[in-house]
Design an enzyme around this catalytic site. Structure first.
Site: not given
Length: 271
Positions: A89, A85-87, A186
Site C-alpha cells: 500500500t 500501511l500494508d507492504d 482488502r
C-alpha cells in the site's frame, strides 16, 4: 497553543543489504509529527521472518543513529509509528517525533473515527454506489499472513465504500475504514465479491492492457507487463486533530505513478 508546521522536500533512504534507494516525499511536518508518502513495496516495519530486508522504520531509525543530514537537521532522536500501511500500500503514513504525540495519535487510530481515506481499484462493479461492510476479522489459523472474516472469534471491523468512477471491468472506490485491522479493506472487499487489482493474496488479478484495449498486439517474443501488478490501494488522505493543539490537520498524498497510468488507460479504453 500554536505549533509551527512546514513541509520540506524529501527524505533519502538507502539499504546497503539490498542496494535499494528511496526518495520519500515529506507531506507534512511540525515539531511533533512527520507525515511521509510511503512507496508501495516498502514495508512499514521489519518482517520477523526476514529481518535483514529493508523497511521504512528500520531505515529511518538507522538514519537517525547514523546522523544522516535529514535526521540531524531535524534534531531527531525518536520516531514512532502509531499506525502502519500494508507492504504494497502506498500513501500517507504519519509518524510521531516524541512519545507523548505517539500515544495520543495511537489512541486516535484505535478509536472509531473516520480519519483515513483510501482509493482502490477493484475488479467488477458493486451493486450500490455506497455501501458499508461490518464483518469481524481474524488471522486465518492455517494460513500465515492471511486474514479472514470470522463472525465468532474475529475483532469488530467496519468499512465504508463509495464509487468514484466506473469502467467496463473495474471500479475506482473511495474507502474509509472506521476500525484499524490488518488487511481490513482488502478482506471486506473480497467478502463483498470485489477483489482489488493486483491483490494476489485475496484473488485479485493484475490489470493487463490486453484485457481492455481491443487493438492491443504484443510484439513477438515479448511478455506483457501489467499496468499495475501490486495491490492497487493508496492512502490518499488522513484527517485528525493535532495531538498538541487539537486543530484539524488534513494530509494528502498524490496518486502514485502506477495507479495514475492504470486510470489513464482505463479512461481511454474501458469507459
Amino acid at each position: 497553543m500554536s505549533v509551527q508546521s512546514f513541509v520540506s522536500g524529501v527524505i533519502k533512504l538507502s539499504s546497503p543489504a539490498t542496494h535499494g534507494f528511496w526518495k520519500i516525499p515529506v507531506l507534512f511536518e511540525d515539531e511533533h509529527l512527520l507525515a511521509l508518502d510511503k512507496p508501495a513495496g516498502l514495508p512499514t516495519v521489519p518482517d520477523p521472518d526476514n529481518p535483514q530486508l529493508p523497511s521504512l522504520m528500520k531505515l529511518l531509525h538507522a538514519g537517525i543513529a547514523d546522523g544522516k543530514p535529514w535526521a540531524s537537521e531535524r534534531r531527531l532522536d525518536y520516531l514512532g509509528d502509531p499506525h502502519q500501511l500494508d507492504d504494497e500500500t502506498s500513501g500517507v503514513i504519519l509518524l510521531a517525533k516524541n512519545k507523548a504525540a505517539f500515544i495520543k495519535v495511537a489512541d486516535l487510530f484505535g478509536s472509531e473515527k473516520p480519519c483515513k481515506q483510501y482509493l482502490t481499484l477493484v475488479h467488477g462493479t458493486p451493486t450500490s454506489e455506497r455501501f458499508d461492510v461490518n464483518a469481524k476479522l481474524a488471522p486465518h489459523p492455517d494460513r500465515p499472513g492471511f486474514v479472514r472474516v470470522d463472525p465468532e472469534d474475529g475483532k469488530k471491523s467496519k468499512s465504508s465504500f463509495e464509487v468514484q468512477e466506473k469502467f467496463s471491468s473495474c471500479t475506482l472506490l473511495k474507502c474509509e475504514p472506521l476500525t484499524d485491522r490488518p488487511h481490513q479493506i482488502r478482506v471486506h472487499l473480497q467478502n463483498s465479491g470485489l477483489r482489488i487489482v493486483g491483490d494476489a493474496l485475496y484473488g485479485g488479478a493484475p490489470l493487463l492492457l490486453s484485457r481492455i484495449k481491443r487493438s492491443f498486439r504484443l510484439k513477438p517474443g515479448k511478455i506483457e507487463r501489467p499496468l499495475i501488478s501490486r495491490v492497487a490501494l493508496h492512502m490518499e488522505k488522513l484527517t485528525l486533530p493535532h495531538p498538541v493543539t487539537g486543530e484539524t490537520v488534513t494530509i494528502t498524498a498524490p496518486l502514485p505513478k502506477d495507479l495514475t497510468v492504470a486510470l489513464k488507460y482505463l479512461r481511454l479504453y474501458a469507459k
